[in-house]
Write a protein that holds these residues in place. Structure first.
Motif, PDB file in Angstrom:
ATOM      1  N   ILE A  50       0.841  -1.199   0.000  1.00 27.91           N
ATOM      2  CA  ILE A  50       0.000   0.000   0.000  1.00 27.91           C
ATOM      3  C   ILE A  50       0.876   1.249   0.000  1.00 27.91           C
ATOM      4  CG2 ILE A  50      -0.359   0.598   2.445  1.00 27.91           C
ATOM      5  CD1 ILE A  50      -3.030   0.131  -0.279  1.00 27.91           C
ATOM      6  N   LEU A  53       1.663   1.828  -3.587  1.00 31.60           N
ATOM      7  CA  LEU A  53       0.494   2.352  -4.297  1.00 31.60           C
ATOM      8  C   LEU A  53       0.263   3.826  -3.960  1.00 31.60           C
ATOM      9  CD1 LEU A  53      -2.004  -0.642  -4.024  1.00 31.60           C
ATOM     10  CD2 LEU A  53      -0.799   0.169  -6.060  1.00 31.60           C
ATOM     11  N   LEU A  56       2.747   5.740  -5.872  1.00 31.90           N
ATOM     12  CA  LEU A  56       2.405   5.757  -7.290  1.00 31.90           C
ATOM     13  C   LEU A  56       1.299   6.773  -7.596  1.00 31.90           C
ATOM     14  CD1 LEU A  56       2.566   4.506 -10.155  1.00 31.90           C
ATOM     15  CD2 LEU A  56       0.876   2.817  -9.400  1.00 31.90           C
ATOM     16  N   VAL A  57       0.234   6.738  -6.797  1.00 28.83           N
ATOM     17  CA  VAL A  57      -0.895   7.643  -7.040  1.00 28.83           C
ATOM     18  C   VAL A  57      -0.537   9.075  -6.656  1.00 28.83           C
ATOM     19  CG1 VAL A  57      -3.298   8.149  -6.438  1.00 28.83           C
ATOM     20  CG2 VAL A  57      -2.558   5.777  -6.726  1.00 28.83           C
ATOM     21  N   ALA A  67      -4.486   9.581  -2.568  1.00 29.93           N
ATOM     22  CA  ALA A  67      -3.683   8.363  -2.447  1.00 29.93           C
ATOM     23  C   ALA A  67      -3.672   7.870  -1.005  1.00 29.93           C
ATOM     24  CB  ALA A  67      -2.257   8.627  -2.931  1.00 29.93           C
ATOM     25  N   GLY A  71      -5.489   4.484   0.412  1.00 33.78           N
ATOM     26  CA  GLY A  71      -4.641   3.522   1.105  1.00 33.78           C
ATOM     27  C   GLY A  71      -5.122   3.230   2.512  1.00 33.78           C
ATOM     28  N   HIS A  74      -8.175   1.024   2.300  1.00 38.93           N
ATOM     29  CA  HIS A  74      -7.810  -0.341   1.908  1.00 38.93           C
ATOM     30  C   HIS A  74      -7.224  -1.109   3.085  1.00 38.93           C
ATOM     31  CE1 HIS A  74      -6.143  -3.635  -0.519  1.00 38.93           C
ATOM     32  NE2 HIS A  74      -5.079  -3.513   0.258  1.00 38.93           N
ATOM     33  N   LEU A  86      -7.794  -5.020  -4.645  1.00 33.19           N
ATOM     34  CA  LEU A  86      -7.195  -3.780  -5.120  1.00 33.19           C
ATOM     35  C   LEU A  86      -8.162  -2.979  -5.978  1.00 33.19           C
ATOM     36  CD1 LEU A  86      -3.511  -4.744  -5.960  1.00 33.19           C
ATOM     37  CD2 LEU A  86      -4.391  -3.443  -4.015  1.00 33.19           C
ATOM     38  N   TRP A  90      -8.670   1.243  -6.162  1.00 33.26           N
ATOM     39  CA  TRP A  90      -8.751   2.108  -7.339  1.00 33.26           C
ATOM     40  C   TRP A  90     -10.113   2.771  -7.445  1.00 33.26           C
ATOM     41  CZ3 TRP A  90      -4.331   3.493  -8.935  1.00 33.26           C
ATOM     42  CH2 TRP A  90      -3.246   2.624  -8.908  1.00 33.26           C
TER      43      TRP A  90
END
Length: 220
Positions: A50, A53, A56-57, A67, A71, A74, A86, A90
């Motif tokens: 996470i 991710l 990345l976002v 982001a 996260g 999640h 996942l 998104w």
């Protein structure tokens, strides 16, 4: 012999499922409060994933709030042993992108103003430079902590405006929890400063902290 080995494999699999919370329990006992956190190594892997991710976002900076929010949601689902595909991460990113990017843009502007004040204070061009620099660093820290708390309060249904408005109440209701949020921000800054490749792990730990702080408050 074959039957015995199969029985042993089935028994070991049942024990693993029982310990991790992913399967039936072997004996009656109260349900775990955080069944998804029972498998420590798996949780560690999820935190690292996470963190990647979120990086990345949030790589364009203004998308960092959404982001973090996606996260946090999640990891909260994962720890509760709920549906943590996942695809849901998104989905949260898409739901919070517009408002989250606006919050991120405002945060970037404020951070830029504070950074300029710090630079000018250090240059000696402003009277009372030491005080101005201290105010600037304090403002940056408050901005980062507020952004983290707002991201944790975000919900797709209530939106970002409600999340930001909740920040003062969250701090007021759990002043001790504020220490954990500050520590999470400090962890990201220190680890990244010491070794930049640790940024994903630091972000993952910050997300985990935001998930854990409200649960600590609710469990008192």
């Amino acid at each position: 012999m074959t039957g015995t080995r199969a029985d042993r494999r089935a028994e070991r699999a049942a024990v693993r499922a029982d310990r991790s919370g992913s399967g039936p329990v072997l004996e009656e006992r109260p349900a775990a409060r955080f069944p998804g956190a029972a498998a420590k190594f798996a949780l560690f892997g999820e935190v690292l994933m996470i963190g990647l991710l979120v990086l990345l976002v949030g790589v364009v900076i203004v998308t960092l709030p959404v982001a973090l929010a996606a996260g946090i949601r999640h990891l909260g689902r994962y720890i509760a042993a709920e549906d943590s595909r996942l695809a849901l991460f998104w989905r949260d990113v898409r739901a919070g992108l517009a408002g989250g990017s606006l919050i991120g843009l405002i945060a970037v502007v404020i951070a830029a103003v504070l950074a300029v004040d710090i630079i000018l204070a250090r240059s000696g061009m402003l009277p009372g430079g030491v005080v101005i620099e201290a105010v600037g660093w304090t403002g940056l820290a408050a901005l980062a902590v507020g952004l983290l708390i707002a991201s944790g309060a975000w919900d797709p249904h209530s939106g970002w405006r409600t999340a930001v408005r909740q920040v003062p109440a969250i701090v007021r209701d759990d002043v001790r929890g504020l220490v954990f949020y500050i520590a999470a921000v400090a962890l990201v800054v220190i680890l990244t400063w010491m070794l930049p490749p640790l940024l994903p792990a630091a972000l993952g730990c910050a997300v985990l902290a935001v998930v854990a702080v409200p649960q600590r408050r609710h469990g008192r």
